[in-house]
Scaffold this motif. Structure first.
Motif, PDB file in Angstrom:
ATOM      1  N   ASP A 180       0.745  -1.434  -0.168  1.00 31.31           N
ATOM      2  CA  ASP A 180      -0.126  -0.070   0.105  1.00 31.31           C
ATOM      3  C   ASP A 180       0.855   1.157  -0.082  1.00 31.31           C
ATOM      4  N   VAL A 181       2.265   1.214  -0.131  1.00 34.25           N
ATOM      5  CA  VAL A 181       3.069   2.222  -0.053  1.00 34.25           C
ATOM      6  C   VAL A 181       3.628   2.464  -1.390  1.00 34.25           C
ATOM      7  N   THR A 182       4.166   1.363  -2.222  1.00 32.45           N
ATOM      8  CA  THR A 182       4.654   1.247  -3.357  1.00 32.45           C
ATOM      9  C   THR A 182       4.446   0.038  -4.374  1.00 32.45           C
ATOM     10  N   GLN A 183       4.395   0.291  -5.453  1.00 37.01           N
ATOM     11  CA  GLN A 183       4.014  -1.094  -6.393  1.00 37.01           C
ATOM     12  C   GLN A 183       5.280  -0.881  -7.598  1.00 37.01           C
ATOM     13  N   GLN A 184       6.135   0.002  -7.374  1.00 34.00           N
ATOM     14  CA  GLN A 184       7.057  -0.064  -8.522  1.00 34.00           C
ATOM     15  C   GLN A 184       8.570   0.330  -7.754  1.00 34.00           C
ATOM     16  N   VAL A 185       9.001  -0.903  -7.345  1.00 41.00           N
ATOM     17  CA  VAL A 185      10.277  -1.065  -6.812  1.00 41.00           C
ATOM     18  C   VAL A 185      11.345  -1.420  -7.683  1.00 41.00           C
ATOM     19  N   ASP A 186      12.445  -0.639  -8.012  1.00 43.31           N
ATOM     20  CA  ASP A 186      13.335  -0.865  -8.864  1.00 43.31           C
ATOM     21  C   ASP A 186      14.815  -1.097  -8.348  1.00 43.31           C
ATOM     22  N   TRP A 187      15.803  -1.682  -9.044  1.00 48.33           N
ATOM     23  CA  TRP A 187      17.130  -1.900  -8.936  1.00 48.33           C
ATOM     24  C   TRP A 187      18.049  -0.950  -9.223  1.00 48.33           C
ATOM     25  N   GLU A 188      18.973  -0.734  -8.551  1.00 48.58           N
ATOM     26  CA  GLU A 188      20.131   0.282  -9.455  1.00 48.58           C
ATOM     27  C   GLU A 188      21.504  -0.052  -8.496  1.00 48.58           C
TER      28      GLU A 188
END
Length: 280
Positions: free
Chosen positions: A115-123
């Motif tokens: 409910d906070v984020t649904q688009q978590v990405d790597w770097e």
């Protein structure tokens, strides 16, 4: 020297990876930053490395090699990443920050709430560790203030960082555990040229980023010099130098980390930093 911080049988310690395999306990010499940047501590550590009785029995749990004093991050520092981000080429380094709560250790679960984020990405990023106080130094002087290098995963919640109406860039970068660091702190003598290191990221074993630090727009010396004009850099400050192309945001369609994923940042001469993902 590849310096580690570890846990074994409920006890924390400092050690180094041995060239022949395994690890050696160096706790008597000081913490990782001291060993990397203090000549006396380094000399003690070198003597301990030669003592077979100092070998650490396996298995041990690696921790972040040090606790950064501050997390200074650089955005848009590889040209192909600028293009995949649909951004303009920066005329000067793009600087932002993470907070101490973002630190994660090797093997930790990168955890977020749906409910906070649904688009978590790597770097995948090269981490530069400051070894001594540094203020208003030239590019030519800058490398003398670097204490070592490590791997960093600048985990990012893109829907908070970029698409939220408020564009909360910092908030999207500094969720709990959104900055894994490790597996070791490598001293500068082992990496004479930080601008010639292969850098990769794998998600579930598939290579998604594959580049070289020579592709940076602003090299390490430039970044240290530039930052030191605005702030006094201190021992333990961590500079995450930007990520190469291949982030999930830039894929067609975009790909986001999900529950159960394994993500590994690997940098030549440093090693591999692996974490798992957990969605609550």
């Amino acid at each position: 020297m590849k310096i580690i911080t570890y846990e074994l049988d409920g006890r924390a310690g400092v050690g180094a990876l041995h060239p022949d395999g395994g690890a050696v306990d160096l706790t008597e010499a000081g913490d990782a930053l001291e060993i990397a940047s203090n000549p006396q501590a380094r000399a003690r550590a070198e003597r301990l490395m030669a003592d077979p009785a100092r070998r650490i029995p396996a298995p041990l749990r690696l921790r972040a090699p040090f606790a950064p004093r501050s997390f200074i991050c650089i955005g848009l520092n590889y040209m192909d990443h600028v293009k995949e981000s649909n951004a303009q080429t920066p005329a000067r380094p793009v600087v932002f920050a993470k907070f101490a709560n973002a630190l994660a250790h090797p093997g930790d679960a990168i955890t977020w709430y749906a409910d906070v984020t649904q688009q978590v990405d790597w770097e995948a990023e090269l981490g530069v560790v400051i070894g001594k106080p540094c203020y208003r130094v030239s590019k030519e002087e800058a490398m003398a203030y670097v204490g070592g290098y490590t791997c960093v995963n600048d985990v990012s919640a893109r829907d908070i960082q970029l698409t939220d109406s408020a564009k909360q860039f910092t908030l999207g970068k500094t969720l709990d555990g959104f900055c894994p660091v490790g597996p070791c702190l490598v001293t500068t003598d082992e990496i004479p040229d930080p601008q010639n290191l292969a850098i990769r990221c794998r998600v579930n074993g598939t290579v998604v980023q594959d580049s070289n630090t020579r592709e940076m727009i602003f090299d390490v010396a430039t970044l240290v010099s530039y930052l030191s004009k605005f702030m006094t850099l201190m021992p333990g400050d961590l500079i995450a130098t930007g990520t190469p192309p291949g982030v999930g945001m830039g894929m067609k369609p975009p790909v986001w980390l999900k529950d159960g994923d394994e993500v590994t940042v690997e940098i030549e001469r440093i090693g591999a930093l692996t974490n798992f993902c957990r969605v609550r």
